[in-house]
Design a protein around this motif. Structure first.
Motif, PDB file in Angstrom:
ATOM      1  N   TYR A  93       3.078  -3.252   2.558  1.00  0.00           N
ATOM      2  CA  TYR A  93       3.281  -4.621   3.043  1.00  0.00           C
ATOM      3  C   TYR A  93       2.405  -5.606   2.279  1.00  0.00           C
ATOM      4  O   TYR A  93       2.877  -6.645   1.797  1.00  0.00           O
ATOM      5  N   ASP A  94       1.125  -5.288   2.130  1.00  0.00           N
ATOM      6  CA  ASP A  94       0.200  -6.231   1.489  1.00  0.00           C
ATOM      7  C   ASP A  94       0.469  -6.357  -0.004  1.00  0.00           C
ATOM      8  O   ASP A  94       0.411  -7.465  -0.552  1.00  0.00           O
ATOM      9  N   ILE A  95       0.755  -5.254  -0.673  1.00  0.00           N
ATOM     10  CA  ILE A  95       1.055  -5.316  -2.104  1.00  0.00           C
ATOM     11  C   ILE A  95       2.306  -6.151  -2.347  1.00  0.00           C
ATOM     12  O   ILE A  95       2.366  -6.978  -3.262  1.00  0.00           O
ATOM     13  N   ALA A  96       3.341  -5.951  -1.483  1.00  0.00           N
ATOM     14  CA  ALA A  96       4.592  -6.703  -1.635  1.00  0.00           C
ATOM     15  C   ALA A  96       4.399  -8.189  -1.358  1.00  0.00           C
ATOM     16  O   ALA A  96       4.904  -9.039  -2.097  1.00  0.00           O
ATOM     17  N   LYS A  97       3.651  -8.520  -0.304  1.00  0.00           N
ATOM     18  CA  LYS A  97       3.451  -9.931   0.053  1.00  0.00           C
ATOM     19  C   LYS A  97       2.587 -10.650  -0.984  1.00  0.00           C
ATOM     20  O   LYS A  97       2.828 -11.824  -1.290  1.00  0.00           O
ATOM     21  N   LEU A  98       1.591  -9.956  -1.530  1.00  0.00           N
ATOM     22  CA  LEU A  98       0.781 -10.579  -2.585  1.00  0.00           C
ATOM     23  C   LEU A  98       1.614 -10.789  -3.845  1.00  0.00           C
ATOM     24  O   LEU A  98       1.465 -11.798  -4.544  1.00  0.00           O
ATOM     25  N   LYS A  99       2.498  -9.836  -4.143  1.00  0.00           N
ATOM     26  CA  LYS A  99       3.366  -9.971  -5.316  1.00  0.00           C
ATOM     27  C   LYS A  99       4.277 -11.185  -5.172  1.00  0.00           C
ATOM     28  O   LYS A  99       4.557 -11.881  -6.161  1.00  0.00           O
ATOM     29  N   GLN A 112      11.956  -5.591   7.289  1.00  0.00           N
ATOM     30  CA  GLN A 112      13.265  -5.589   6.645  1.00  0.00           C
ATOM     31  C   GLN A 112      13.365  -6.640   5.541  1.00  0.00           C
ATOM     32  O   GLN A 112      14.191  -6.520   4.629  1.00  0.00           O
ATOM     33  N   LYS A 113      12.529  -7.672   5.609  1.00  0.00           N
ATOM     34  CA  LYS A 113      12.543  -8.726   4.593  1.00  0.00           C
ATOM     35  C   LYS A 113      11.824  -8.305   3.315  1.00  0.00           C
ATOM     36  O   LYS A 113      11.951  -8.972   2.281  1.00  0.00           O
ATOM     37  N   LEU A 114      11.070  -7.227   3.381  1.00  0.00           N
ATOM     38  CA  LEU A 114      10.366  -6.744   2.188  1.00  0.00           C
ATOM     39  C   LEU A 114      11.361  -6.080   1.244  1.00  0.00           C
ATOM     40  O   LEU A 114      12.417  -5.602   1.667  1.00  0.00           O
ATOM     41  N   PRO A 115      11.063  -6.027  -0.054  1.00  0.00           N
ATOM     42  CA  PRO A 115      11.968  -5.348  -0.995  1.00  0.00           C
ATOM     43  C   PRO A 115      12.137  -3.878  -0.633  1.00  0.00           C
ATOM     44  O   PRO A 115      11.220  -3.249  -0.083  1.00  0.00           O
ATOM     45  N   GLU A 116      13.306  -3.327  -0.951  1.00  0.00           N
ATOM     46  CA  GLU A 116      13.596  -1.942  -0.597  1.00  0.00           C
ATOM     47  C   GLU A 116      12.695  -0.952  -1.326  1.00  0.00           C
ATOM     48  O   GLU A 116      12.454   0.147  -0.842  1.00  0.00           O
ATOM     49  N   GLN A 117      12.192  -1.345  -2.496  1.00  0.00           N
ATOM     50  CA  GLN A 117      11.250  -0.492  -3.206  1.00  0.00           C
ATOM     51  C   GLN A 117      10.351  -1.339  -4.101  1.00  0.00           C
ATOM     52  O   GLN A 117      10.722  -2.441  -4.511  1.00  0.00           O
ATOM     53  N   LEU A 118       9.184  -0.811  -4.378  1.00  0.00           N
ATOM     54  CA  LEU A 118       8.232  -1.452  -5.273  1.00  0.00           C
ATOM     55  C   LEU A 118       8.080  -0.594  -6.523  1.00  0.00           C
ATOM     56  O   LEU A 118       7.933   0.629  -6.436  1.00  0.00           O
ATOM     57  N   PHE A 119       8.122  -1.245  -7.681  1.00  0.00           N
ATOM     58  CA  PHE A 119       7.892  -0.540  -8.944  1.00  0.00           C
ATOM     59  C   PHE A 119       6.421  -0.718  -9.313  1.00  0.00           C
ATOM     60  O   PHE A 119       5.952  -1.838  -9.555  1.00  0.00           O
ATOM     61  N   LEU A 120       5.711   0.411  -9.326  1.00  0.00           N
ATOM     62  CA  LEU A 120       4.274   0.391  -9.534  1.00  0.00           C
ATOM     63  C   LEU A 120       3.888   1.326 -10.667  1.00  0.00           C
ATOM     64  O   LEU A 120       4.688   2.149 -11.124  1.00  0.00           O
ATOM     65  N   ARG A 121       2.669   1.209 -11.067  1.00  0.00           N
ATOM     66  CA  ARG A 121       2.114   2.063 -12.107  1.00  0.00           C
ATOM     67  C   ARG A 121       1.037   2.929 -11.473  1.00  0.00           C
ATOM     68  O   ARG A 121       0.169   2.423 -10.745  1.00  0.00           O
ATOM     69  N   GLN A 122       1.113   4.208 -11.700  1.00  0.00           N
ATOM     70  CA  GLN A 122       0.129   5.142 -11.151  1.00  0.00           C
ATOM     71  C   GLN A 122      -0.720   5.718 -12.278  1.00  0.00           C
ATOM     72  O   GLN A 122      -0.195   6.261 -13.249  1.00  0.00           O
ATOM     73  N   ILE A 123      -2.032   5.588 -12.136  1.00  0.00           N
ATOM     74  CA  ILE A 123      -2.957   6.055 -13.167  1.00  0.00           C
ATOM     75  C   ILE A 123      -3.955   7.020 -12.530  1.00  0.00           C
ATOM     76  O   ILE A 123      -4.557   6.716 -11.496  1.00  0.00           O
ATOM     77  N   LYS A 124      -4.108   8.175 -13.148  1.00  0.00           N
ATOM     78  CA  LYS A 124      -5.101   9.137 -12.693  1.00  0.00           C
ATOM     79  C   LYS A 124      -6.392   8.917 -13.463  1.00  0.00           C
ATOM     80  O   LYS A 124      -6.398   8.885 -14.695  1.00  0.00           O
ATOM     81  N   VAL A 125      -7.482   8.738 -12.724  1.00  0.00           N
ATOM     82  CA  VAL A 125      -8.782   8.460 -13.336  1.00  0.00           C
ATOM     83  C   VAL A 125      -9.704   9.641 -13.076  1.00  0.00           C
ATOM     84  O   VAL A 125      -9.844  10.095 -11.939  1.00  0.00           O
ATOM     85  N   GLN A 126     -10.329  10.146 -14.120  1.00  0.00           N
ATOM     86  CA  GLN A 126     -11.312  11.210 -13.995  1.00  0.00           C
ATOM     87  C   GLN A 126     -12.697  10.623 -14.244  1.00  0.00           C
ATOM     88  O   GLN A 126     -12.930   9.964 -15.264  1.00  0.00           O
ATOM     89  N   VAL A 127     -13.596  10.844 -13.300  1.00  0.00           N
ATOM     90  CA  VAL A 127     -14.944  10.276 -13.356  1.00  0.00           C
ATOM     91  C   VAL A 127     -15.913  11.333 -13.844  1.00  0.00           C
ATOM     92  O   VAL A 127     -16.054  12.395 -13.221  1.00  0.00           O
ATOM     93  N   LYS A 128     -16.574  11.055 -14.953  1.00  0.00           N
ATOM     94  CA  LYS A 128     -17.550  11.985 -15.512  1.00  0.00           C
ATOM     95  C   LYS A 128     -18.971  11.453 -15.402  1.00  0.00           C
ATOM     96  O   LYS A 128     -19.916  12.065 -15.888  1.00  0.00           O
ATOM     97  N   GLN A 129     -19.128  10.290 -14.763  1.00  0.00           N
ATOM     98  CA  GLN A 129     -20.445   9.666 -14.662  1.00  0.00           C
ATOM     99  C   GLN A 129     -21.225  10.262 -13.491  1.00  0.00           C
ATOM    100  O   GLN A 129     -20.705  10.338 -12.373  1.00  0.00           O
TER     101      GLN A 129
END
Length: 327
Positions: free
Chosen positions: A78-84, A135-152
């Motif tokens: 909901y929040d990602i869609a409304k901010l978009k 129901q007013k929100l888009p039926e789907q969101l196209f997003l990018r998924q990134i896997k981050v590995q932390v070595k610090q």
């Protein structure tokens, strides 16, 4: 906050604590500028207030072209869609959904860098918005998924997933987004500057109205310090991130008695302000990569027993026990 009847009504203490043995405590959700550390907006709630409803009252903080960055508590369709809809992009930690893989993704930009589609969630009566809004929100969101590995060293999580609406891999590279998100821990330091360094963790006012004013005054003072740090960094041509907030606060406290002297001329005040800027810019935080400190206390706590009953009852028990010993 002080344990008054009015404060307890606005910010009730935890149910696990007995009456008269705890304190009213508030919950604050705030938005900061990652670049300057300035507090942009905030909302105050109680222990029953979730972060997301508090955050939604602050959407007006963001302008078109801004980027919102939050932890897994803000991973919400909901929040990602409304901010978009407002032209605001999001970068958040994946939560409540299973990460996609190369087989279930739409496109593979690079290893651990995928274009995915989120279907709109089903309506749940426990949501903070109604079925019609969903129901007013888009039926789907196209997003990018990134896997981050932390070595610090010092980071608890060794790997996690980021989802973002910044889907152009040429404009926003995987490493840039990962580096940007790893700076999100600075928000914890901003809160620490307010709560610990400025002494905001314990408030003093007796009524909710005055508590809210006290909170506001702390935030105004915090932003004034941040503004002075920004001006000092610009004047001395040093990175803002390298200036210590605590050192700046100490410099301000040292200069304050002289700056508020009534008989100072304008030229003298300008000269003293210039000296203060130099002192603030000289309060450096040195780069200490891989620094990890144990969360332990060196100073021993005083051996007092905990208050397990209202103070009046405890006094009566103590008086009774003394009388019985004498008898």
């Amino acid at each position: 906050m002080p344990d008054t009847e009015a404060n307890q009504e606005a910010w009730p203490q935890s149910a696990s604590q007995k009456p008269g043995c705890g304190f009213p405590s508030g919950r604050i959700c705030a938005c900061f500028s990652l670049e300057t550390g300035a507090l942009l907006s905030y909302a105050v709630g109680n222990k029953k207030s979730s972060e997301l409803p508090l955050f939604r009252t602050q959407w007006a903080t963001f302008a078109k072209g801004d980027i919102f960055m939050g932890d897994k508590g803000f991973c919400s369709y909901y929040d990602i869609a409304k901010l978009k809809e407002r032209g605001v992009d999001s970068v958040v930690t994946l939560a409540r959904r299973k990460p996609a893989n190369s087989h279930t993704s739409i496109k593979v930009f690079a290893p651990d860098d995928l274009l995915i589609a989120w279907p709109r969630p089903k309506y749940n009566p426990g949501l903070s918005y109604d079925r019609e809004t969903l129901q007013k929100l888009p039926e789907q969101l196209f997003l990018r998924q990134i896997k981050v590995q932390v070595k610090q060293p010092g980071f608890r999580a060794k790997e996690f997933y980021i989802v973002t609406t910044l889907t152009d891999p040429a404009r926003y590279t995987k490493s840039e987004i990962a580096e940007l998100y790893l700076r999100r821990w600075l928000v914890g330091l901003f809160f620490r500057d307010i709560k610990t360094t400025m002494g905001f963790d314990i408030l003093r006012c007796q009524t909710p109205e005055m508590v809210r004013k006290e909170i506001l005054m702390y935030f105004i003072a915090y932003n004034c310090i941040r503004r002075l740090m920004f001006q000092a960094s610009e004047s001395a041509k040093v990175k803002l991130r390298s200036i210590s907030f605590k050192g700046s606060l100490q410099a301000i406290r040292n200069w304050a008695p002289r700056l508020t002297t009534a008989n100072l001329s304008k030229s003298e005040k300008r000269s003293m302000l210039a000296d203060l800027m130099i002192a603030v810019a000289s309060s450096k935080v040195f780069h200490r990569p891989g620094r990890s400190e144990p969360r332990c206390l060196k100073r021993r706590l005083k051996p007092y027993q905990l208050l397990t009953k209202p103070r009046g009852e405890m006094i009566e028990i103590q008086h009774r026990s003394r009388y019985e010993k004498r008898a």
